[in-house]
Enzyme design. Structure first.
Site, PDB file in Angstrom:
ATOM      1  N   SER A   6       0.860  -1.318   0.065  1.00  0.00           N
ATOM      2  CA  SER A   6      -0.075   0.042  -0.025  1.00  0.00           C
ATOM      3  C   SER A   6       0.784   1.260   0.105  1.00  0.00           C
ATOM      4  CB  SER A   6      -0.929   0.055   1.182  1.00  0.00           C
ATOM      5  OG  SER A   6      -1.790  -1.057   1.230  1.00  0.00           O
ATOM      6  N   GLY A   7       1.709   1.325   0.826  1.00  0.00           N
ATOM      7  CA  GLY A   7       2.680   2.476   0.996  1.00  0.00           C
ATOM      8  C   GLY A   7       3.428   2.621  -0.143  1.00  0.00           C
ATOM      9  N   HIS A  42     -34.019   8.015  12.021  1.00  0.00           N
ATOM     10  CA  HIS A  42     -34.724   7.242  12.667  1.00  0.00           C
ATOM     11  C   HIS A  42     -35.389   6.125  11.820  1.00  0.00           C
ATOM     12  CE1 HIS A  42     -36.662   5.385  16.180  1.00  0.00           C
ATOM     13  NE2 HIS A  42     -37.982   5.556  15.482  1.00  0.00           N
ATOM     14  N   ASP A  64       4.459  -0.439   7.563  1.00  0.00           N
ATOM     15  CA  ASP A  64       4.556  -1.299   8.817  1.00  0.00           C
ATOM     16  C   ASP A  64       6.216  -1.523   8.998  1.00  0.00           C
ATOM     17  OD1 ASP A  64       2.051  -1.665   8.799  1.00  0.00           O
ATOM     18  OD2 ASP A  64       1.836  -3.456   8.235  1.00  0.00           O
ATOM     19  N   GLU A  82     -10.417 -11.413  14.788  1.00  0.00           N
ATOM     20  CA  GLU A  82     -11.130 -11.750  13.630  1.00  0.00           C
ATOM     21  C   GLU A  82     -11.271 -13.026  12.990  1.00  0.00           C
ATOM     22  OE1 GLU A  82      -9.998  -6.976  11.925  1.00  0.00           O
ATOM     23  OE2 GLU A  82      -8.807  -8.520  11.135  1.00  0.00           O
ATOM     24  N   THR A 136       0.751  -6.757   1.530  1.00  0.00           N
ATOM     25  CA  THR A 136      -0.217  -7.654   2.630  1.00  0.00           C
ATOM     26  C   THR A 136      -1.543  -7.531   2.715  1.00  0.00           C
ATOM     27  OG1 THR A 136       1.794  -7.426   3.972  1.00  0.00           O
ATOM     28  CG2 THR A 136      -0.407  -8.104   5.087  1.00  0.00           C
ATOM     29  N   CYS A 137      -1.970  -5.855   2.642  1.00  0.00           N
ATOM     30  CA  CYS A 137      -3.486  -5.524   2.598  1.00  0.00           C
ATOM     31  C   CYS A 137      -4.244  -6.339   1.388  1.00  0.00           C
ATOM     32  CB  CYS A 137      -3.473  -4.154   2.604  1.00  0.00           C
ATOM     33  SG  CYS A 137      -5.262  -3.687   2.657  1.00  0.00           S
ATOM     34  N   GLU A 162     -28.390   6.591  15.161  1.00  0.00           N
ATOM     35  CA  GLU A 162     -28.867   7.767  15.699  1.00  0.00           C
ATOM     36  C   GLU A 162     -28.433   7.765  17.236  1.00  0.00           C
ATOM     37  OE1 GLU A 162     -33.212   7.428  16.271  1.00  0.00           O
ATOM     38  OE2 GLU A 162     -33.079   5.135  16.009  1.00  0.00           O
ATOM     39  N   THR A 196      -2.988   0.019   6.901  1.00  0.00           N
ATOM     40  CA  THR A 196      -2.993   0.226   5.526  1.00  0.00           C
ATOM     41  C   THR A 196      -3.037   1.827   5.316  1.00  0.00           C
ATOM     42  OG1 THR A 196      -3.478  -1.802   4.869  1.00  0.00           O
ATOM     43  CG2 THR A 196      -4.091   0.034   3.297  1.00  0.00           C
ATOM     44  N   ALA A 239     -10.711  -0.107  13.436  1.00  0.00           N
ATOM     45  CA  ALA A 239     -11.712  -1.127  13.488  1.00  0.00           C
ATOM     46  C   ALA A 239     -11.290  -2.600  13.658  1.00  0.00           C
ATOM     47  CB  ALA A 239     -12.639  -1.153  12.281  1.00  0.00           C
ATOM     48  N   CYS A 254      -6.146  -7.235   5.122  1.00  0.00           N
ATOM     49  CA  CYS A 254      -7.271  -6.684   5.005  1.00  0.00           C
ATOM     50  C   CYS A 254      -8.257  -7.109   3.812  1.00  0.00           C
ATOM     51  CB  CYS A 254      -7.198  -5.071   4.882  1.00  0.00           C
ATOM     52  SG  CYS A 254      -5.554  -4.458   5.390  1.00  0.00           S
ATOM     53  N   LYS A 263      -9.260 -10.984   3.842  1.00  0.00           N
ATOM     54  CA  LYS A 263      -9.963 -11.210   5.291  1.00  0.00           C
ATOM     55  C   LYS A 263     -11.547 -10.542   5.348  1.00  0.00           C
ATOM     56  CE  LYS A 263     -10.211  -8.071   7.967  1.00  0.00           C
ATOM     57  NZ  LYS A 263      -8.992  -7.302   8.802  1.00  0.00           N
ATOM     58  N   TYR A 271      -6.077  -7.717  16.977  1.00  0.00           N
ATOM     59  CA  TYR A 271      -6.823  -7.913  15.728  1.00  0.00           C
ATOM     60  C   TYR A 271      -6.803  -9.138  15.147  1.00  0.00           C
ATOM     61  CZ  TYR A 271      -6.229  -2.626  15.452  1.00  0.00           C
ATOM     62  OH  TYR A 271      -5.989  -1.212  15.658  1.00  0.00           O
ATOM     63  N   ALA A 290      15.310  -6.910  -4.203  1.00  0.00           N
ATOM     64  CA  ALA A 290      16.058  -5.814  -4.390  1.00  0.00           C
ATOM     65  C   ALA A 290      16.919  -5.484  -2.961  1.00  0.00           C
ATOM     66  CB  ALA A 290      15.639  -4.497  -4.848  1.00  0.00           C
TER      67      ALA A 290
END
Ligand code: NDP
Length: 449
Positions: free
Chosen positions: A15-16, A438, A304, A182, A42-43, A443, A312, A343, A48, A51, A178, A115
């Site tokens: 990701s990065g 509602h 990471d 999960e 990884t993600c 709410e 991520t 989360a 993520c 998963k 986590y 590398a």
């Protein structure tokens, strides 16, 4: 910059690394990226994304059960793990293609090989080819940590969980963070007998205590077993292929699989970081400043591998800030690591932003806590005895919200919007002034007492 083959060489296309590479290229830099496994990191490949797909797949177990209370007749329902596994793996391949395409669209050169940094501004690829770059970015991520003990070679980690040829009838999950919570939820919904074994009696350290307690209570109700203050002595494979697990703290167990989820360690080995003098921290992480610069002037690191916040969206922000700061026209800027929402996709999920009640009491002194403890309407009709809990933690001196914590179906979806308010420094009065939608669970956010 023309003295070098590239303006930027990125090691690791997660990701990065992908974000940094494509943004740097968009700023006009000549960029290459090396990835020894699969584009996406990884993600996308083993974290993520697959998963979350398993979490969706698993949740149908409850949805189908509940559906009967809503009048649906569902006869002959069954679950096919291989069908779901293959669908998820195929989608991962599709996403890998999209990530590769994005890099290609930005004219980023991809080397699908390992590398290593072999000198100042110099990288040597597994093929033996040497390339030079004005800047080098290390974005190699982290991998599961597994403690050393006899028989540790028989365990799996989340890496392997996505590829299982069959669901284990009985599984031990080691850890209480986590990934452990999960996957405990996922396997339990699929019908495996799950035992979570943790070295302490603390689950999800860092989350608000009341939510952790609620998750434990609901998980127990769903049939997940917990062994606290327990460690692994040994694992032996029996003639029939099952695993005999010798534990310290509870009786030994025989299971079909043991999955470790005991934290992740930065991938720094064999990168040649020592050759150019990159400083590492105590956990082996690459030490960086607020701009993701290492102790070596031309070498940066994001995600990471720096072990700042292993999430991520944080790696993506760090990659973006690095690329904008080094290759963009604007002023350099640092990522704000405060007030990051997060989360846990357990069953039900937990989501949080800001300070827990006890953190707030320790740092602010005078704190006011509002709470909503309720049974969601859908659970009532379904006869599902699961209560949700929302907590809002406020600085009593000015009413400012310093933390919001939820355990509820779709908590993560609600939290994203609530986190904006906390980040913006809004008060309880601002929430109270907002009309409720509602009937919803959300709410409760504007009705808390
Ligand atoms: P966590 O840090 O969440 O949890 C690690 C667990 O393993 C803790 O219960 C910890 O216990 C225990 N542990 C640590 N070291 C040892 C040891 N030597 N022996 C036995 N137990 C040990 O790690 P995960 O592996 O679950 O996840 C890694 C990271 O990935 C997370 O920190 C998170 O940042 C990220 N992640 C995020 C997700 C999300 O956003 N939904 C999903 C999955 C991962 P103790 O508390 O006592 O230290």
């Amino acid at each position: 910059m023309a003295d070098y083959d590239y303006d930027l060489f990125t090691i690791g296309a997660g990701s990065g690394g992908v974000r940094a590479s494509r943004v740097a290229a968009a700023h006009g830099a000549r960029v290459a990226v090396a990835e020894e496994h699969r584009i996406g990191g990884t993600c996308v490949i083993r974290g993520c994304v697959p998963k979350k797909m398993l979490v969706y797949g698993a949740h149908f177990a409850e949805d189908l059960e509940d559906a009967e209370q809503f009048g649906w007749n569902i006869e002959g329902k069954s679950f096919d793990w291989i069908k779901l596994r293959n669908a998820v793996l195929n989608d991962v391949t599709r996403l890998e293609g999209l990530y590769t395409q994005t890099l290609g669209n930005h004219e980023v050169t991809i080397f699908e090989e390992r590398a290593e940094i072999t000198g100042d501004h110099e990288v040597t690829l597994a093929s033996g080819r040497k390339v030079t770059a004005k800047y080098i970015l290390v974005a190699t991520g982290a991998r599961p940590f597994v403690p050393d003990f006899p028989g540790a070679e028989h365990i799996i980690t989340s890496n392997e969980a996505f590829h299982l040829d069959a669901l284990p009838k009985r599984i031990i999950i080691a850890g209480g963070g986590y990934i452990a919570n999960e996957f405990a939820g996922i396997f339990n919904e699929f019908g495996s007998k799950v035992t979570l074994v943790n070295r302490s009696d603390v689950l999800l350290r860092g989350y608000d205590e009341a939510l952790r307690d609620r998750l434990l209570q609901i998980s127990l109700m769903k049939g997940i077993e917990f062994k606290f203050n327990t460690t692994f002595k040994s694992i032996t494979k029996t003639a029939s292929g099952t695993l005999q697990v010798e534990l310290d703290g509870c009786d030994d167990m025989e299971v079909d699989a043991v999955m470790f989820a005991t934290g992740r360690v930065p991938n720094v080995e064999g990168l040649g970081l020592d050759k150019v003098g990159v400083e590492l921290g105590q956990r082996g992480e690459i030490k960086v400043d607020a701009y993701s610069k290492t102790s070596v002037d031309y070498l940066y690191a994001v995600g990471d591998v720096t072990d700042r916040v292993q999430l991520t969206p944080v790696a993506i922000r760090e990659g973006q800030a690095f690329a904008d700061s080094v290759f963009g026209k604007g002023e350099p800027y640092a990522v704000d690591h405060s007030c990051i929402p997060s989360a846990v996709f357990s069953h039900p999920p937990i989501a949080a932003v800001g300070l827990t009640e006890s953190e707030a009491r320790n740092t602010l002194g005078s704190v006011r806590v509002y709470q909503a403890d309720f049974r969601p309407m859908k659970n009532v009709l379904a006869g599902r005895n699961e209560r949700s809990l929302f907590k809002m933690v406020c600085d009593d001196s000015n009413g400012r919200i310093v933390g919001i914590h939820m355990i509820a179906p779709d908590a993560a979806e609600m939290m994203q919007a609530a986190a904006i308010a906390v980040k913006a420094g809004l008060t309880k009065a601002d929430f109270d002034a907002t009309t409720a939608i509602h009937p919803t669970m959300a709410e409760e956010l504007v009705l808390m007492r």
